[in-house]
Design a protein around this motif. Structure first.
Motif, PDB file in Angstrom:
ATOM      1  N   GLU A 202       0.837  -1.200   0.000  1.00 22.86           N
ATOM      2  CA  GLU A 202       0.000   0.000   0.000  1.00 22.86           C
ATOM      3  C   GLU A 202       0.878   1.259   0.000  1.00 22.86           C
ATOM      4  O   GLU A 202       0.623   2.210  -0.742  1.00 22.86           O
ATOM      5  CB  GLU A 202      -0.942   0.013   1.222  1.00 22.86           C
ATOM      6  N   ALA A 203       1.926   1.222   0.834  1.00 25.16           N
ATOM      7  CA  ALA A 203       2.823   2.385   0.912  1.00 25.16           C
ATOM      8  C   ALA A 203       3.465   2.650  -0.449  1.00 25.16           C
ATOM      9  O   ALA A 203       3.522   3.787  -0.922  1.00 25.16           O
ATOM     10  CB  ALA A 203       3.894   2.154   1.968  1.00 25.16           C
ATOM     11  N   LYS A 204       3.922   1.568  -1.082  1.00 25.43           N
ATOM     12  CA  LYS A 204       4.574   1.717  -2.394  1.00 25.43           C
ATOM     13  C   LYS A 204       3.615   2.315  -3.416  1.00 25.43           C
ATOM     14  O   LYS A 204       3.969   3.208  -4.180  1.00 25.43           O
ATOM     15  CB  LYS A 204       5.035   0.340  -2.901  1.00 25.43           C
ATOM     16  N   GLN A 205       2.374   1.791  -3.434  1.00 23.58           N
ATOM     17  CA  GLN A 205       1.385   2.295  -4.406  1.00 23.58           C
ATOM     18  C   GLN A 205       1.090   3.770  -4.170  1.00 23.58           C
ATOM     19  O   GLN A 205       1.018   4.555  -5.110  1.00 23.58           O
ATOM     20  CB  GLN A 205       0.089   1.486  -4.297  1.00 23.58           C
ATOM     21  N   ARG A 206       0.956   4.127  -2.900  1.00 25.82           N
ATOM     22  CA  ARG A 206       0.642   5.531  -2.600  1.00 25.82           C
ATOM     23  C   ARG A 206       1.816   6.440  -2.927  1.00 25.82           C
ATOM     24  O   ARG A 206       1.632   7.576  -3.393  1.00 25.82           O
ATOM     25  CB  ARG A 206       0.212   5.668  -1.134  1.00 25.82           C
ATOM     26  N   MET A 207       3.025   5.956  -2.687  1.00 22.89           N
ATOM     27  CA  MET A 207       4.206   6.747  -3.018  1.00 22.89           C
ATOM     28  C   MET A 207       4.322   6.926  -4.530  1.00 22.89           C
ATOM     29  O   MET A 207       4.636   8.012  -5.024  1.00 22.89           O
ATOM     30  CB  MET A 207       5.470   6.070  -2.471  1.00 22.89           C
ATOM     31  N   GLN A 208       4.074   5.848  -5.274  1.00 19.65           N
ATOM     32  CA  GLN A 208       4.184   5.956  -6.733  1.00 19.65           C
ATOM     33  C   GLN A 208       3.117   6.896  -7.302  1.00 19.65           C
ATOM     34  O   GLN A 208       3.380   7.650  -8.233  1.00 19.65           O
ATOM     35  CB  GLN A 208       4.118   4.567  -7.371  1.00 19.65           C
ATOM     36  N   ALA A 209       1.926   6.842  -6.715  1.00 25.69           N
ATOM     37  CA  ALA A 209       0.877   7.779  -7.148  1.00 25.69           C
ATOM     38  C   ALA A 209       1.297   9.217  -6.830  1.00 25.69           C
ATOM     39  O   ALA A 209       1.092  10.136  -7.633  1.00 25.69           O
ATOM     40  CB  ALA A 209      -0.438   7.448  -6.435  1.00 25.69           C
ATOM     41  N   ALA A 210       1.925   9.403  -5.668  1.00 22.83           N
ATOM     42  CA  ALA A 210       2.366  10.749  -5.273  1.00 22.83           C
ATOM     43  C   ALA A 210       3.476  11.244  -6.194  1.00 22.83           C
ATOM     44  O   ALA A 210       3.508  12.433  -6.554  1.00 22.83           O
ATOM     45  CB  ALA A 210       2.836  10.735  -3.824  1.00 22.83           C
TER      46      ALA A 210
END
Lengths: 166, 270
Positions: free
Chosen positions: B171-179
């Motif tokens: 989840e952290a990775k996905q949110r970071m990539q979206a950011a």
């Protein structure tokens, strides 16, 4: 600090030794290496101060305290206090007296060098143990970090290493 | 003041003023957005760290505004709080709101966005500060040496968060990539020097945009590689260029909020 010859200049220097860090009453602004220049022209005193951190909210308090202390000296008519950025204040400007005063207050004096990975180490100001951990590089004020001593189990603060070579 | 001695020509002075406004307005709004996070950071130690960084950064903005005050542009308080949006020269990235919701109400800010914005902005700031150490405007060169001693810790902080979150849960990775995607869209004017770029560079106030961008990518490359990502490409033509006074509605909202108190009585001594 330049050698002082003028007797009034000498008295100003003495007065500045009584201007303490507003939060650390065991160290003066002279101990912290913040006073870059004192110039006396007849009864007018010019003082140049180096801020430790640019955004330090204590700077105006320090400035007022300097003005009060110097204004009360016999023979001083006017005092001008200016903050300057050159040379940049660095933590190695803190004197031996200042380092001792910080320790007395429970603050580890700043380390003198950084490791190759950019980190630095201080010993516990209470028990001298080297077995300490960094809790937060950022502390209650801009110039301090929060650490914990694993030996005497005390949390403590340290003055940050500030260097122009970082 | 002696600072004015090397302002040999009117053109030089105008170029120095333009650049100083860009630097001041950048740190001012970046710091304002940081202040909105106060009390909302993921944990108590981060709240202390982020507010300390924010305080340092407001100090940097204040210092630039004071350099402008020394040049006769008005007081630092007026310059920071009362200039209208169309005169602001900050980049778009720093004016973006932290997320949905108002900080006094129910803010649902995005920590991943904060980390990515702060890491990429602070890396850019470091590259600019290194160049400004050799600025032809001496007061600015002196200020840069001082700022550099402080941002060492800011950069270390945001780099640590950036790498750790990208090595964390799915989840952290996905949110970071979206950011990273969101932030990349706003990088267009980060290094822009605006319409006066040629003058600013030819007077030796700071190096040119392409040189600074090259160094920024060089610094980011090993960090992005360590998390199996590519350094984002800066969009060629920004849809809005903040350096020329083009801004978003979010910037106006920020200015309205931060100047609310001073506008009660602009002549009062605060």
């Amino acid at each position: 600090m330049p050698a002082t010859v003028n007797p009034l200049e000498a008295r100003v220097l003495e007065a500045l030794k009584d201007v303490k860090d507003p939060e650390i009453d065991t160290v003066s602004i002279i101990d912290l290496g913040m006073v870059e220049k004192i110039a006396v022209q007849e009864a007018v005193v010019e003082i140049k101060i180096l801020p430790t951190f640019i955004g330090c909210p204590a700077l105006n308090i320090i400035k007022n305290n300097i003005e009060k202390a110097v204004q009360s000296i016999d023979g001083v008519e006017k005092v001008n206090v200016d903050f300057i950025y050159t040379p940049a204040w660095t933590s190695d400007r803190i004197t031996d007296n200042g380092r001792a005063g910080l320790k007395e207050f429970g603050i580890a004096p700043p380390p003198s060098f950084v490791e190759s990975d950019g980190s630095w180490h201080v010993d516990c100001p209470y028990c001298g143990s080297t077995y300490v951990t960094m809790d937060n590089i950022f502390g209650p004020t801009a110039c301090r970090s929060i650490l914990y001593c694993k030996t005497c189990k005390n949390p403590f603060e340290a003055m940050k290493l500030i260097s122009t070579s970082m | 003041m002696s600072e004015t001695t090397n302002l040999v020509t009117k053109d030089f002075k105008e170029a120095a003023i333009n650049l100083l406004f860009q630097l001041a307005d950048d740190d001012f709004l970046f710091s304002y957005r940081g202040s909105e996070w106060l009390g909302l950071a993921p944990h108590i130690e981060e709240d202390i760290a982020y507010s300390s960084i924010t305080q340092d950064t407001m100090g940097h903005a204040s210092m630039y505004y004071h350099l402008l005050e020394d040049l006769g542009l008005g007081t630092a308080d007026q310059l920071s709080h009362l200039r209208p949006l169309e005169e602001r020269k900050n980049c778009i990235l720093v004016e973006r709101s932290n997320g949905e919701g108002y900080y006094m109400d129910v803010p649902t800010y995005d920590w991943a966005f904060a980390v990515v914005r702060n890491y990429l902005y602070t890396t850019a700031k470091k590259v600019k500060i290194d160049s400004l150490k050799n600025s032809s405007y001496q007061p600015l060169a002196d200020a840069a040496i001082k700022v550099n001693t402080e941002i060492y810790y800011h950069l270390l902080h945001w780099k640590t968060w950036f790498v750790q979150l990208l090595n964390s849960t799915q989840e952290a990775k996905q949110r970071m990539q979206a950011a990273i995607k969101t932030v990349t869209n706003d990088l267009g004017d980060l290094f822009s020097l605006g319409n006066d770029a040629d003058k600013i560079v030819s007077f030796g106030l700071i190096e040119k945009e392409s040189v600074l961008i090259g160094r920024w990518k060089e610094q980011l490359e090993p960090v992005f590689r360590s998390v199996q990502l590519k350094v984002p490409e800066i969009p060629n033509a920004p849809s809005l260029n903040g350096r020329n006074g083009e801004h978003t509605k979010q910037a106006q909202e920020a200015l309205d909020t931060l100047s609310e108190v001073i506008r009660f009585d602009t002549a009062a001594a605060w």
